[in-house]
Design an enzyme around this catalytic site. Structure first.
Site, short mmCIF file in Angstrom:
data_model
loop_
_atom_site.label_atom_id
_atom_site.label_comp_id
_atom_site.label_asym_id
_atom_site.label_seq_id
_atom_site.Cartn_x
_atom_site.Cartn_y
_atom_site.Cartn_z
N THR A 198 18.63 31.21 -25.64
CA THR A 198 19.42 32.13 -26.46
C THR A 198 18.90 33.55 -26.27
OG1 THR A 198 19.89 30.36 -28.00
CG2 THR A 198 20.26 32.58 -28.80
N HIS A 239 12.75 23.39 -23.82
CA HIS A 239 12.85 22.15 -24.59
C HIS A 239 13.93 21.20 -24.13
CE1 HIS A 239 16.31 22.94 -27.47
NE2 HIS A 239 16.09 24.16 -27.04
N SER A 294 15.67 27.13 -20.60
CA SER A 294 15.05 26.74 -21.86
C SER A 294 14.10 25.58 -21.62
CB SER A 294 16.18 26.31 -22.81
OG SER A 294 15.63 25.91 -24.03
N GLN A 342 20.91 23.42 -18.66
CA GLN A 342 21.03 21.97 -18.41
C GLN A 342 20.78 21.62 -16.95
OE1 GLN A 342 21.22 19.81 -20.82
NE2 GLN A 342 21.81 21.13 -22.54
N CYS A 391 30.14 17.97 -36.61
CA CYS A 391 30.62 16.92 -37.49
C CYS A 391 30.43 17.34 -38.94
CB CYS A 391 29.79 15.69 -37.20
SG CYS A 391 30.56 14.18 -37.63
N THR A 434 2.81 39.09 -27.79
CA THR A 434 1.80 38.23 -27.20
C THR A 434 2.44 36.91 -26.77
OG1 THR A 434 0.13 39.26 -28.56
CG2 THR A 434 -0.44 37.11 -27.62
N ASN A 472 26.52 21.29 -21.38
CA ASN A 472 25.64 20.52 -22.26
C ASN A 472 26.33 19.34 -22.94
OD1 ASN A 472 26.72 23.08 -23.26
ND2 ASN A 472 26.07 22.37 -25.26
N1 PLP Z 1 22.83 27.04 -23.22
C1 PLP Z 1 23.02 25.72 -23.15
C2 PLP Z 1 23.92 25.15 -22.09
C3 PLP Z 1 22.38 24.87 -24.04
O1 PLP Z 1 22.57 23.55 -23.97
C4 PLP Z 1 21.53 25.45 -25.03
C5 PLP Z 1 20.87 24.59 -26.03
O2 PLP Z 1 21.49 24.07 -26.94
C6 PLP Z 1 21.36 26.84 -25.05
C7 PLP Z 1 22.02 27.60 -24.14
C8 PLP Z 1 20.44 27.50 -26.06
O3 PLP Z 1 19.10 27.26 -25.69
P1 PLP Z 1 17.84 27.54 -26.65
O4 PLP Z 1 17.80 26.39 -27.59
O5 PLP Z 1 16.67 27.54 -25.73
O6 PLP Z 1 18.04 28.83 -27.29
#
Ligand code: PLP
Length: 695
Positions: A73, A213, A211, A191, A338, A249, A161
């Site tokens: 993001t 995570h 990203s 993704q 949902c 930092t 995603n």
């Molecule tokens: N773009 C896509 C395709 C995602 O799947 C996500 C995560 O939900 C994001 C952006 C946002 O990523 P982050 O959680 O690292 O801000």
């Protein structure tokens, strides 16, 4: 096996053990600030440099920038801000920059939201333009060709995603190239990391956010690639970290963990090959086809990442599917946002032109490239278990007739209620106030349990029954004479407490009596109870169905223990009575903490544990703990019927539970309102306090 099977990798992933070790090491031993020039700082800087060097090699960054940040993001913000400032500078020099900010219709919300935000803040007044996708989720390249000349910035994700659909980046690059477009190009690579080969500097891509995570690193760490020569403006100014590209930092634990994941990717010894992942997907898809008849996949597998399956099942909502999988400890997500009552359709599937039932009922099952054989095998077995649970609950067609229910069922839609009175012994039932939206539910209930419908009655005249009658086919005698309330001609009569002689239908050992609700009133009420010969005394009326409040409907014909089943139930009251308390019990008095549950059960050996989840959730549940306590399954739609039993005599303490505590609190509240002194809800539900359950 009671372990959780996590199949929601596109939302976030577990953390790679090597990444956890690396993070712990930076927090424990190598905790220095990489900007410090002493030994501790230099040790930290080495971790930072190593992680970056690995990312640069792996992603083919070349001369471009590669900075660490908090996630995609943030990377998207930085990209959009940079591109828009670059555009403004070109505009200030008198250059034509185009007037469109083009983004794919299936982009993550972070993209259009950032575009709108920065466009407004910077006063550029460019127009946001959604680039359509086709039924396979592929961008409409012909439309892009038309727009390319006007486009100032183009944003397209590398892989989606929700569906895993992979974008034709070469095709987009070719269109931008052929048309001589000078648009900047951002590709959201979230993704794609670890799943698609990326050599960024050899492409035309200007910005690529990542990203951590989504690929086994922790939340709060990400990366941004910026092509050499593409405009760049820092989003965060300060101490000049990350070569003054992103101050603050550094998140060293995150960077070290991401570095460990990137190193594993580079070595190629940790993650599964694409072929293996395709094999896993095929096995999951086969299990879904076998367990859930009619399942449809919402994206072409040959154009998607092998780690995502997005599907819908006719007649099932995404809520029901998420719940049944969750009960079997398989974590999946609704493919769409949902809300509590109705699922909002997925904008991604909507953009692909899928019908509403598919886009509102979609489920996403996603795993990562670390998935293993045993997990996939266990997931397939649990999918089978979920299918069996749904079949037994008549939610999906089954060759076998299900065990019939006895009693009352409430079927609600947006505050309105239909009721079914069921008699298992005679396999017969009566439907009261059939709502069009529950026609399919009633039909499948009736067919699957092979009931004969004795009557379809309404509390209002001319309420419309044809839809249900048509759906029921041989289960209802459509030629039988009935009045404008659906009340069948002929039948018998009973005398009520007030002396009135009224029409009645026998159902098993009970009768349903039909009375006008107040003088000169066109509303009807129905009373259910065991008649004493020709009489239905007030004390024998167990339930009344009416649009009127209890006092009005029951005053002369019902008793204290009669439960009034309303035709509208906006506030989840389920049922009321002549003695219902108006004030709700303060929530703190109802809540029973998971930690205190054992002590409570020991102090109250007569307490009853009640699982208010749906029967299919109950049936799919994997016993979470040591057996010992038997839980009774009473879904909320059968609460009225059981409430009558629980209130009788000296009531035993009731402990309601569900998945999260939302449904059980409603049940406890209902019983308290009806005068039960000891009805409780387990705080946080099964999610926080696994219970010993008996299936
Ligand atoms: N773009 C896509 C395709 C995602 O799947 C996500 C995560 O939900 C994001 C952006 C946002 O990523 P982050 O959680 O690292 O801000």
């Amino acid at each position: 096996m009671t372990t959780e099977i996590y199949l929601d990798g596109n939302a976030t992933s577990a953390v790679l053990p090597a990444a956890i070790d690396a993070a712990l090491d930076t927090m424990g031993r190598r905790f220095g600030n990489p900007s410090s020039t002493h030994g501790a700082g230099l040790k930290a800087k080495a971790i930072l440099d190593e992680a970056r060097a690995c990312a640069v090699r792996l992603l083919g960054v070349g001369e471009g920038r590669l900075m660490f940040n908090s996630g995609a993001t943030e990377g998207i913000q930085t990209s959009v801000l940079s591109a828009l400032i670059g555009l403004r500078e070109r505009q200030d020099k008198g250059e034509a920059i185009g007037d469109l900010l083009v983004y794919g219709a299936t982009e993550h919300k972070a993209v259009p939201e950032s575009l709108a935000h920065w466009n407004r803040l910077l006063g550029l007044n460019l127009t946001l333009h959604k680039l359509p996708v086709d039924g396979d989720g592929a961008h409409d390249l012909a439309a892009l060709r038309q727009l390319a000349g006007q486009a100032a910035l183009v944003c397209t994700m590398a892989a989606n995603n929700e569906t895993g659909v992979v974008t034709d980046l070469d095709g987009i690059a070719a269109v931008l190239g052929d048309t001589g477009s000078r648009a900047y190009w951002m590709v959201d690579c979230v993704q794609a990391l670890g799943k698609l080969e990326l050599q960024l500097a050899s492409t035309r891509i200007d910005y690529a956010p990542f990203s951590g995570h989504k690929l086994y690193a922790p939340k709060g760490i990400g990366m941004l690639y910026v092509r050499a020569g593409a405009p760049f403006t820092p989003l965060i100014m300060g101490g000049g970290q990350e070569s003054a590209q992103r101050s603050g930092t550094e998140n060293m634990a995150g960077i070290a963990a991401l570095g460990a994941v990137l190193a594993a990717l580079e070595r190629g010894d940790t993650f599964r090959s694409e072929g293996e992942l395709c094999g896993f997907r095929a096995r999951l898809a086969d299990s879904l086809r076998a367990a859930l008849p009619g399942v449809v996949f919402n994206h072409p597998f040959d154009k998607s990442l092998p780690t995502t399956l997005n599907f819908s099942v006719p007649g099932l909502s995404s809520r029901e599917l998420v719940d049944v999988f969750d009960a079997a400890q398989v974590r999946v997500s609704a493919g769409s946002a949902c809300s509590s009552a109705k699922a909002a359709p997925s904008y991604v599937l909507d953009a692909m032109g899928l019908p509403l039932w598919r886009s509102a009922g979609a489920i996403r099952m996603s795993f990562g490239p670390l998935a293993d054989e045993a997990t996939i095998a266990a997931a397939c077995a649990r999918i089978e278990r979920c299918g069996a649970a749904l079949r037994a609950s008549c939610l999906i067609p089954s060759e076998r007739t299900a065990v019939p229910h006895d009693g009352l069922v409430q079927l609600g839609v947006e505050g309105a209620c239909s009721w079914m009175v069921l008699d298992a012994a005679s396999r017969s039932c009566i439907v009261i106030d059939p709502l069009p939206d529950v026609t399919a539910r009633i039909e499948s209930y009736v067919r699957c349990q092979n009931y004969q419908v004795l009557a379809i009655v309404s509390t209002l005249p001319n309420a419309g029954r044809t839809m249900l009658i048509d759906a029921l086919g041989r289960h209802f005698d459509r030629h039988a004479q009935a009045d404008e309330y659906g009340w069948p001609a002929g039948g018998t009569t009973v005398t009520l407490e007030n002396g009135a002689s009224v029409g009645a239908i026998r159902i098993g050992t009970q009768v349903l009596a039909n009375m006008a609700c107040g003088a000169g009133d066109e509303l009807r009420a129905y009373l259910l109870g065991a008649a004493d010969g020709e009489r239905l005394p007030a004390a024998s009326v167990r339930f009344a169905f009416s649009a009127r409040p209890a006092r009005q409907a029951l005053g002369a014909v019902g008793a204290e223990q009669t439960l009034l089943c309303p035709t509208r139930d906006e506030h989840n009251q389920f049922c009321t009575s002549l003695t219902t308390q108006a004030a709700a019990t303060p929530s703190a008095e109802l809540q029973l903490d998971g930690a205190g549950l054992d002590a409570f059960l020991q102090a109250h050996p007569d307490a009853v544990l009640i699982d208010v989840r749906e029967p299919y959730e109950f049936a799919a549940t994997i016993t979470p703990g040591p057996a010992g306590r038997v839980a009774q399954s009473v879904p909320l739609n059968r609460l009225a019927e059981y409430a009558a039993e629980w209130l009788r005599g000296e009531p035993a303490p009731l402990v309601f539970f569900c998945r999260s505590g939302n449904r059980s609190v409603k049940a406890a509240q209902c019983l308290r309102r009806l005068g039960h002194p000891q009805a409780y809800s387990l705080t946080g539900g099964l999610a926080l306090a696994p219970l010993p359950l008996a299936a």
